[in-house]
Motif scaffolding. Structure first.
Motif, PDB file in Angstrom:
ATOM      1  N   GLU A 173       2.244   8.611  -3.810  1.00  0.00           N
ATOM      2  CA  GLU A 173       1.997   8.129  -5.177  1.00  0.00           C
ATOM      3  C   GLU A 173       3.270   8.044  -6.027  1.00  0.00           C
ATOM      4  O   GLU A 173       3.372   7.188  -6.899  1.00  0.00           O
ATOM      5  CB  GLU A 173       1.000   9.064  -5.889  1.00  0.00           C
ATOM      6  N   SER A 183       0.877  -1.160   0.000  1.00  0.00           N
ATOM      7  CA  SER A 183       0.000   0.000   0.000  1.00  0.00           C
ATOM      8  C   SER A 183       0.920   1.217   0.000  1.00  0.00           C
ATOM      9  O   SER A 183       1.451   1.590   1.046  1.00  0.00           O
ATOM     10  CB  SER A 183      -0.849  -0.066   1.271  1.00  0.00           C
ATOM     11  N   SER A 196      -0.050  11.445  -0.721  1.00  0.00           N
ATOM     12  CA  SER A 196      -0.703  10.122  -0.787  1.00  0.00           C
ATOM     13  C   SER A 196      -1.917  10.202  -1.710  1.00  0.00           C
ATOM     14  O   SER A 196      -2.541  11.261  -1.848  1.00  0.00           O
ATOM     15  CB  SER A 196      -1.147   9.662   0.608  1.00  0.00           C
ATOM     16  N   ALA A 197      -2.258   9.063  -2.310  1.00  0.00           N
ATOM     17  CA  ALA A 197      -3.399   9.038  -3.221  1.00  0.00           C
ATOM     18  C   ALA A 197      -4.696   9.488  -2.533  1.00  0.00           C
ATOM     19  O   ALA A 197      -5.427  10.310  -3.090  1.00  0.00           O
ATOM     20  CB  ALA A 197      -3.548   7.637  -3.819  1.00  0.00           C
ATOM     21  N   PRO A 198      -4.997   8.980  -1.313  1.00  0.00           N
ATOM     22  CA  PRO A 198      -6.266   9.410  -0.720  1.00  0.00           C
ATOM     23  C   PRO A 198      -6.301  10.907  -0.405  1.00  0.00           C
ATOM     24  O   PRO A 198      -7.360  11.537  -0.505  1.00  0.00           O
ATOM     25  CB  PRO A 198      -6.395   8.561   0.551  1.00  0.00           C
ATOM     26  N   ASP A 209      -5.022  -0.802  -1.679  1.00  0.00           N
ATOM     27  CA  ASP A 209      -5.478   0.401  -0.987  1.00  0.00           C
ATOM     28  C   ASP A 209      -5.099   1.705  -1.709  1.00  0.00           C
ATOM     29  O   ASP A 209      -5.962   2.480  -2.057  1.00  0.00           O
ATOM     30  CB  ASP A 209      -4.979   0.381   0.474  1.00  0.00           C
ATOM     31  N   ARG A 210      -3.799   1.950  -1.930  1.00  0.00           N
ATOM     32  CA  ARG A 210      -3.386   3.224  -2.537  1.00  0.00           C
ATOM     33  C   ARG A 210      -2.686   3.003  -3.882  1.00  0.00           C
ATOM     34  O   ARG A 210      -2.021   1.989  -4.076  1.00  0.00           O
ATOM     35  CB  ARG A 210      -2.429   3.973  -1.612  1.00  0.00           C
TER      36      ARG A 210
END
Ligand code: GYE
Length: 329
Positions: free
Chosen positions: A106, A102, A179-181, A127-128
């Motif tokens: 990115e 995860s 981070s992606a989120p 997850d990511r």
């Protein structure tokens, strides 16, 4: 030559240290899959233990590996990309059958992913996402649609304030930078509220997905801005920390300041049921069973979809009261 050998030894030692420094949540650990010699070995590099979501995700991965008869080598990167790269390199050296991770942020994965590809070890993103242009570097990406989550948060806000004409002052607690989120929850939300100029994001800063940082940053927001109407936190934990800051400043969370969060872990759902949070967009951490299925297929050389999106819902305060008793995490 000698230099090269000693570098390899150092790398080997680093890998051994990594695999051996077991603590309760950190370091490397190995869970027997119960299978025989031919059991699939998965190397899994987790982001950290920063939130309730992450704890539930780790448990899901560990439990599902056991159930699927997959031997899991697990390491906790403590939110540091360099630790994840070390862990992945150590899994390559150990010649595991499949690597799952995860990615904390990115960018910056191409080199190590190419090393895995060169060693013929399939990689699954869980997850990511990563932003690598070369998508052949991983077999599949299992996880939520974070842009969609941000949009759902924005849609609730638009509906909640549909009759208001005054400016709505919003503060945002972002997840881990890069981070992606964090990137996607920010952009999805901004896109939806951007259609109406009355919505103004007056402050936006990272709270690193943790309760402590969420509290600290919210305290600073409250000092700098006496007129906050809404808090959008990229996860429950930061929202929960912010609630402490809001109460500490003599304001009522959920009323004086409306709060939207993402995740829907138990503590978040409790605060929602108690009226301290107004709306939660669900993000499921229970990725383990699907991850193990995908791993088995990938190791068997079967084709898998390039993207597997998790199904998710949203919760109002009433819906949280109903869902709480049977909430698993
Ligand atoms: O929302 C947050 C966690 O990557 C979806 O990471 C995950 C996020 C989750 O720390 O609580």
């Amino acid at each position: 030559m000698l230099k090269r050998i000693s570098m390899l030894v150092v790398a080997g030692l680093a890998a051994a240290t990594l695999a051996g420094c077991g603590s309760e949540s950190g370091g490397g650990s190995e869970a027997g899959g119960g299978g025989g010699d031919d059991a699939i070995v998965m190397g899994f590099s987790q982001v950290g233990a920063e939130s309730g979501w992450r704890t539930a995700n780790t448990k899901s991965v560990q439990d599902s590996a056991k159930e699927a008869g997959i031997t899991l080598k697990f390491s906790d990167a403590q939110q540091k990309q360099e630790n994840q790269i070390k862990a992945i390199r150590s899994y390559i050296q150990q010649k595991v059958d499949v690597i799952a991770f995860s990615p904390v942020v990115e960018s910056g994965w191409d080199t190590v992913l190419k090393e895995a590809q060169g060693a013929n070890i399939p990689v699954i993103l869980t997850d990511r996402a990563v932003d690598s242009a070369d998508t052949s570097l991983y077999k599949t990406f299992l996880g939520s649609d974070f842009v969609e989550e941000g949009k759902k948060a924005g849609q609730w806000l638009v509906e909640e304030y549909k009759d208001a004409s005054d400016t709505v002052n919003i503060v945002e607690l972002q997840g881990t930078t890069g981070s992606a989120p964090a990137n996607d929850r920010k952009s999805g939300f901004a896109e939806v509220i951007g259609a109406d100029p009355k919505f103004k994001i007056i402050a936006s800063q990272t709270g690193d997905f943790t309760r402590a940082k969420g509290k600290e940053v919210m305290e600073a927001f409250l000092k700098a801005h006496p007129d906050i109407d809404v808090l959008y936190a990229h996860n429950d934990d930061m929202g929960l920390g912010a609630i402490e800051a809001i109460e500490g400043a003599g304001k009522v969370p959920g009323k004086d300041i409306k709060i939207i969060t993402v995740d829907a872990v138990k503590d978040g759902m409790q605060a929602l049921a108690d009226g301290k949070i107004n709306y939660i967009v669900e993000c499921s951490p229970l990725l383990g069973p699907q991850l193990m299925d995908l791993a088995k297929k990938v190791v068997a050389g079967e084709s898998v979809p390039a993207r597997v999106v998790t199904e998710e819902t949203t919760f109002t305060q009433e819906q949280a009261k109903e869902a709480l008793p049977s909430r698993q995490y």
